[in-house]
Design a protein around this motif. Sequence first.
Motif, PDB file in Angstrom:
ATOM      1  N   UNK A   5     -13.538   5.994   0.594  1.00  0.00           N
ATOM      2  CA  UNK A   5     -13.021   7.054   1.213  1.00  0.00           C
ATOM      3  C   UNK A   5     -11.761   7.116   1.927  1.00  0.00           C
ATOM      4  N   UNK A   6     -11.282   5.863   2.268  1.00  0.00           N
ATOM      5  CA  UNK A   6      -9.908   5.884   3.184  1.00  0.00           C
ATOM      6  C   UNK A   6      -8.697   6.181   2.370  1.00  0.00           C
ATOM      7  N   UNK A   7      -7.652   6.712   3.038  1.00  0.00           N
ATOM      8  CA  UNK A   7      -6.149   7.076   2.677  1.00  0.00           C
ATOM      9  C   UNK A   7      -5.620   5.796   2.765  1.00  0.00           C
ATOM     10  N   UNK A   8      -5.280   5.017   1.804  1.00  0.00           N
ATOM     11  CA  UNK A   8      -4.819   3.554   1.618  1.00  0.00           C
ATOM     12  C   UNK A   8      -3.415   3.559   1.423  1.00  0.00           C
ATOM     13  N   UNK A   9      -2.449   3.123   2.223  1.00  0.00           N
ATOM     14  CA  UNK A   9      -0.903   3.072   1.830  1.00  0.00           C
ATOM     15  C   UNK A   9      -0.283   1.733   1.649  1.00  0.00           C
ATOM     16  N   UNK A  35     -12.771  -9.508   0.939  1.00  0.00           N
ATOM     17  CA  UNK A  35     -12.426  -7.989   0.846  1.00  0.00           C
ATOM     18  C   UNK A  35     -13.770  -7.124   1.615  1.00  0.00           C
ATOM     19  N   UNK A  36     -14.802  -7.535   1.517  1.00  0.00           N
ATOM     20  CA  UNK A  36     -16.003  -6.605   2.130  1.00  0.00           C
ATOM     21  C   UNK A  36     -15.994  -7.004   3.510  1.00  0.00           C
ATOM     22  N   UNK A  37     -15.528  -8.309   3.981  1.00  0.00           N
ATOM     23  CA  UNK A  37     -15.442  -8.720   5.523  1.00  0.00           C
ATOM     24  C   UNK A  37     -14.241  -7.907   6.320  1.00  0.00           C
ATOM     25  N   UNK A  38     -13.406  -7.514   5.321  1.00  0.00           N
ATOM     26  CA  UNK A  38     -12.101  -7.099   5.885  1.00  0.00           C
ATOM     27  C   UNK A  38     -12.410  -5.545   6.051  1.00  0.00           C
ATOM     28  N   UNK A  39     -13.163  -4.948   4.971  1.00  0.00           N
ATOM     29  CA  UNK A  39     -13.295  -3.606   5.220  1.00  0.00           C
ATOM     30  C   UNK A  39     -14.522  -3.218   6.542  1.00  0.00           C
ATOM     31  N   UNK A  40     -15.228  -4.284   6.628  1.00  0.00           N
ATOM     32  CA  UNK A  40     -16.376  -4.160   7.806  1.00  0.00           C
ATOM     33  C   UNK A  40     -15.485  -4.300   9.345  1.00  0.00           C
ATOM     34  N   UNK A  95      -2.073  -1.415   3.971  1.00  0.00           N
ATOM     35  CA  UNK A  95      -2.599  -2.623   3.222  1.00  0.00           C
ATOM     36  C   UNK A  95      -1.552  -3.206   2.786  1.00  0.00           C
ATOM     37  N   UNK A  96      -1.217  -4.624   3.011  1.00  0.00           N
ATOM     38  CA  UNK A  96      -0.176  -5.370   2.300  1.00  0.00           C
ATOM     39  C   UNK A  96      -0.322  -5.290   0.658  1.00  0.00           C
ATOM     40  N   UNK A  97       0.780  -5.190  -0.111  1.00  0.00           N
ATOM     41  CA  UNK A  97       0.719  -5.009  -1.358  1.00  0.00           C
ATOM     42  C   UNK A  97      -0.027  -5.979  -2.193  1.00  0.00           C
ATOM     43  N   UNK A  98      -0.315  -7.264  -1.758  1.00  0.00           N
ATOM     44  CA  UNK A  98      -1.026  -8.460  -2.371  1.00  0.00           C
ATOM     45  C   UNK A  98      -2.340  -8.453  -2.181  1.00  0.00           C
ATOM     46  N   UNK A  99      -2.873  -7.419  -1.599  1.00  0.00           N
ATOM     47  CA  UNK A  99      -4.208  -7.364  -1.254  1.00  0.00           C
ATOM     48  C   UNK A  99      -5.105  -6.295  -1.933  1.00  0.00           C
ATOM     49  N   UNK A 100      -4.608  -6.171  -3.123  1.00  0.00           N
ATOM     50  CA  UNK A 100      -5.310  -5.171  -4.011  1.00  0.00           C
ATOM     51  C   UNK A 100      -6.842  -4.943  -4.146  1.00  0.00           C
ATOM     52  N   UNK A 101      -7.468  -5.889  -4.103  1.00  0.00           N
ATOM     53  CA  UNK A 101      -9.010  -5.944  -3.987  1.00  0.00           C
ATOM     54  C   UNK A 101      -9.369  -5.117  -2.445  1.00  0.00           C
ATOM     55  N   UNK A 102      -8.793  -5.433  -1.682  1.00  0.00           N
ATOM     56  CA  UNK A 102      -9.023  -4.676  -0.326  1.00  0.00           C
ATOM     57  C   UNK A 102      -8.546  -3.255  -0.405  1.00  0.00           C
ATOM     58  N   UNK A 103      -7.422  -2.883  -1.121  1.00  0.00           N
ATOM     59  CA  UNK A 103      -7.017  -1.681  -1.143  1.00  0.00           C
ATOM     60  C   UNK A 103      -8.108  -0.771  -1.930  1.00  0.00           C
ATOM     61  N   UNK A 104      -8.461  -1.433  -2.915  1.00  0.00           N
ATOM     62  CA  UNK A 104      -9.435  -0.784  -4.031  1.00  0.00           C
ATOM     63  C   UNK A 104     -10.690  -0.340  -3.188  1.00  0.00           C
ATOM     64  N   UNK A 105     -11.163  -1.520  -2.667  1.00  0.00           N
ATOM     65  CA  UNK A 105     -12.520  -1.380  -1.762  1.00  0.00           C
ATOM     66  C   UNK A 105     -12.480  -0.162  -0.700  1.00  0.00           C
ATOM     67  N   UNK A 106     -11.248  -0.113  -0.054  1.00  0.00           N
ATOM     68  CA  UNK A 106     -11.028   0.903   1.076  1.00  0.00           C
ATOM     69  C   UNK A 106     -10.956   2.330   0.457  1.00  0.00           C
ATOM     70  N   UNK A 107     -10.405   2.399  -0.641  1.00  0.00           N
ATOM     71  CA  UNK A 107     -10.221   3.580  -1.388  1.00  0.00           C
ATOM     72  C   UNK A 107     -11.648   4.034  -1.888  1.00  0.00           C
TER      73      UNK A 107
END
Length: 80
Positions: A21-25, A68-73, A6-18
């Motif tokens: 349970x995803x391994x986020x880099x 963020x929810x749409x991206x996770x989906x 996940x691109x660094x600027x997308x912190x809300x997406x990173x948090x939601x994916x974590x």
Amino acid sequence: MPKIGVEETLTDVSSLLREKGYDVVALRTENDAQGCECCVISGQDQNVMGIQNAVTAGSVIKASGMSAEEICQEVENKLR
């Protein structure tokens, strides 16, 4: 769980994916995408110089205009 870049600027997406349970880099360089099953980019800096280098065989999701929810989906759909 799958490794998601996940691109660094997308912190809300990173948090939601974590949380899910995803391994986020964080994607800071091209090398960070190696081994990721899916990558999420903002799309703002996409192909600025007209150069395209494939660094991952995984799916790439452009997050522009999505929550963020749409991206996770979308990530979950790509991994099926």
